[in-house]
Enzyme design. Structure first.
Site, PDB file in Angstrom:
ATOM      1  N   THR A   1       3.857 -13.829  44.735  1.00 41.68           N
ATOM      2  CA  THR A   1       3.070 -13.066  45.695  1.00 41.68           C
ATOM      3  C   THR A   1       1.790 -13.832  45.992  1.00 41.68           C
ATOM      4  O   THR A   1       1.010 -14.127  45.083  1.00 41.68           O
ATOM      5  CB  THR A   1       2.748 -11.668  45.147  1.00 41.68           C
ATOM      6  OG1 THR A   1       3.972 -10.951  44.951  1.00 41.68           O
ATOM      7  CG2 THR A   1       1.874 -10.891  46.115  1.00 41.68           C
TER       8      THR A   1
ATOM      9  N   ARG B   1      -8.526  -0.090  47.331  1.00 44.11           N
ATOM     10  CA  ARG B   1      -7.647   1.075  47.397  1.00 44.11           C
ATOM     11  C   ARG B   1      -8.441   2.306  46.997  1.00 44.11           C
ATOM     12  O   ARG B   1      -8.636   2.596  45.814  1.00 44.11           O
ATOM     13  CB  ARG B   1      -6.420   0.845  46.513  1.00 44.11           C
ATOM     14  CG  ARG B   1      -5.662  -0.405  46.949  1.00 44.11           C
ATOM     15  CD  ARG B   1      -4.533  -0.769  46.031  1.00 44.11           C
ATOM     16  NE  ARG B   1      -4.022  -2.105  46.367  1.00 44.11           N
ATOM     17  CZ  ARG B   1      -3.142  -2.777  45.654  1.00 44.11           C
ATOM     18  NH1 ARG B   1      -2.637  -2.235  44.546  1.00 44.11           N
ATOM     19  NH2 ARG B   1      -2.749  -3.981  46.031  1.00 44.11           N
TER      20      ARG B   1
ATOM     21  N   GLY C   1       7.534  -0.687  55.251  1.00 42.87           N
ATOM     22  CA  GLY C   1       7.751   0.488  56.073  1.00 42.87           C
ATOM     23  C   GLY C   1       9.187   0.881  56.315  1.00 42.87           C
ATOM     24  O   GLY C   1       9.440   1.836  57.050  1.00 42.87           O
TER      25      GLY C   1
ATOM     26  N   GLY D   1       9.999  -0.898  48.795  1.00 40.44           N
ATOM     27  CA  GLY D   1       9.026  -0.780  47.720  1.00 40.44           C
ATOM     28  C   GLY D   1       8.926   0.632  47.185  1.00 40.44           C
ATOM     29  O   GLY D   1       9.361   0.941  46.076  1.00 40.44           O
ATOM     30  N   ARG D   2       8.374   1.541  47.971  1.00 39.24           N
ATOM     31  CA  ARG D   2       8.158   2.908  47.501  1.00 39.24           C
ATOM     32  C   ARG D   2       9.457   3.710  47.341  1.00 39.24           C
ATOM     33  O   ARG D   2       9.591   4.453  46.363  1.00 39.24           O
ATOM     34  CB  ARG D   2       7.190   3.627  48.441  1.00 39.24           C
ATOM     35  CG  ARG D   2       5.775   3.033  48.418  1.00 39.24           C
ATOM     36  CD  ARG D   2       4.873   3.675  49.458  1.00 39.24           C
ATOM     37  NE  ARG D   2       3.503   3.158  49.412  1.00 39.24           N
ATOM     38  CZ  ARG D   2       3.052   2.132  50.122  1.00 39.24           C
ATOM     39  NH1 ARG D   2       3.880   1.487  50.942  1.00 39.24           N
ATOM     40  NH2 ARG D   2       1.793   1.731  50.021  1.00 39.24           N
TER      41      ARG D   2
ATOM     42  N   HIS E   1       2.122  -6.406  51.882  1.00 38.15           N
ATOM     43  CA  HIS E   1       1.912  -5.756  50.584  1.00 38.15           C
ATOM     44  C   HIS E   1       1.926  -4.238  50.727  1.00 38.15           C
ATOM     45  O   HIS E   1       1.200  -3.518  50.040  1.00 38.15           O
ATOM     46  CB  HIS E   1       0.584  -6.222  49.965  1.00 38.15           C
ATOM     47  CG  HIS E   1       0.610  -6.333  48.470  1.00 38.15           C
ATOM     48  ND1 HIS E   1       0.706  -7.529  47.809  1.00 38.15           N
ATOM     49  CD2 HIS E   1       0.568  -5.392  47.498  1.00 38.15           C
ATOM     50  CE1 HIS E   1       0.690  -7.322  46.508  1.00 38.15           C
ATOM     51  NE2 HIS E   1       0.614  -6.025  46.289  1.00 38.15           N
TER      52      HIS E   1
END
Length: 373
Positions: free
Chosen positions: A162, A171, A296, A317-318, A263
């Protein structure tokens, strides 16, 4: 189709998300779901897919779609894999071991995060499909070398570096929560002294940001990649490319693949949506190496759009974390199978029998213009 113990069917990624949110603590949920600052890029990743319009084809003689793909000599049942994320034991007691089992049941790639909460070896023992290991560039290069060597010995297929975190994005959700890694969850593949700051709670601050500032090397440059090349015989994949300029440099410096990624909207708020950068990057690469994508993707039609714009694989990812929280390995497999079934369905209706048949003619060009990130 997966079902909760109550019998409620989980038909979409959004179903898994709702189920997971009920089961995960609010601070952990914010850690998973949050982006940088005002989360403009996080939102832009989703809006970019909302603009896409597919071009159905009729009487194409396509009764079914072949979703198989090969990369670095490993065959996968689906081009939809799992992007690297940290600390899976925050949402499931088995953590990345369960994630690996779920990926295997779906025949999908699993990119294991550097800050995994299960050992590289235990994850490999549970896997039945391809594994890669993701790394960040630490000041402690001996730690990086050790991880790369362990991954190679354990049968991992590539190293994913990465490259978009010289410093962690701001964040605000984590900062407001004073978020730190607690309980018995830890990045068990790295010696505790390196990770100590990630566990020290500080009201109004993020322990992970403090850890990153102390442990990551912000002076990383293209010239440093040669050192990592010398550490391993595995292919080197660079994650976090969003411009033609950096894509060309990645190819020039021998990257075996690149990942178009912002990211998950967690780094530079206001950065271009991943989908809006994909065509630019794919054109710059010009077939010199495979291009992967994340950012996304929530449904199979999203994956189709990214594949049509030049991605070889699409990483989630999520959503796999939602599946893991909702149902362990079965939930992970359910998320991946659902997305793959949606992709195959969309391919048939678009008249595309196999992944190589997907190109930009599958999309209406005007629906991809005007990125708003």
């Amino acid at each position: 189709m997966t079902q909760l113990q109550t019998g409620t069917p989980l038909l979409t990624a959004s179903d898994y998300r709702r189920s997971a949110q009920r089961l995960v603590g609010s601070d952990v949920w914010d850690f998973i779901e949050g982006g940088a600052e005002d989360e403009r890029t996080l939102a832009a990743n989703l809006r970019a897919f909302d603009r896409v319009r597919l071009r159905p084809r009729v009487l194409a003689g396509v009764p079914d779609a072949d979703t198989t793909v090969s990369l670095f000599g490993t065959a996968y049942a689906t081009p939809i894999g799992i992007a690297p994320t940290a600390y899976h034991r925050l949402v499931d007691a088995e953590g990345e071991v369960a994630t690996a089992r779920g990926a295997g049941r779906a025949g999908a790639l699993f990119v294991v995060g550097m800050f995994a909460s299960r050992t590289i070896e235990d994850i490999a023992a549970a896997a039945s499909s391809g594994l890669w290991l993701q790394l960040y560039w630490l000041r402690r290069r001996d730690v990086m070398r050790d991880l790369a060597e362990r991954a190679e010995r354990s049968g991992y297929g590539a190293i994913m570096l990465t490259v978009d975190v010289p410093r962690m994005g701001r964040r605000w959700r984590d900062m407001r929560n004073g978020f730190a890694i607690g309980g018995d969850v830890a990045a068990v593949n790295i010696e505790p002294a390196v990770m100590a700051e990630a566990h020290r709670r500080d009201e109004g601050g993020s322990a992970l940001a403090r850890h990153t500032a102390g442990s990551f090397d912000p002076s990383l440059s293209w010239a440093d990649l040669a050192w990592l090349r010398d550490c391993t015989r595995l292919p080197l994949v660079l994650k976090g490319i969003l411009t033609a300029e950096d894509a060309a440099l990645a190819v020039a410096h021998g990257a075996d693949a690149i990942v178009v990624s912002n990211h998950g909207g967690r780094q530079l708020d206001g950065a271009v949506a991943s989908l809006d950068a994909l065509a630019e990057v794919a054109d710059a690469v010009g077939g010199a190496c495979p291009v992967l994508f994340d950012g996304g993707v929530r449904r199979g039609a999203d994956a189709l759009a990214a594949l049509a714009l030049g991605a070889r694989m699409v990483l989630l990812g999520r959503p796999p974390l939602w599946g893991l929280a909702a149902g362990g390995a079965d939930g992970v497999a359910g998320v991946l199978r659902t997305a793959t079934e949606e992709l195959a369905h969309a391919m048939v209706l678009a008249g595309r029998a196999a992944l190589p048949d997907l190109d930009r003619t599958a999309l209406r060009p005007t629906s991809l213009a005007g990125g708003d990130a």
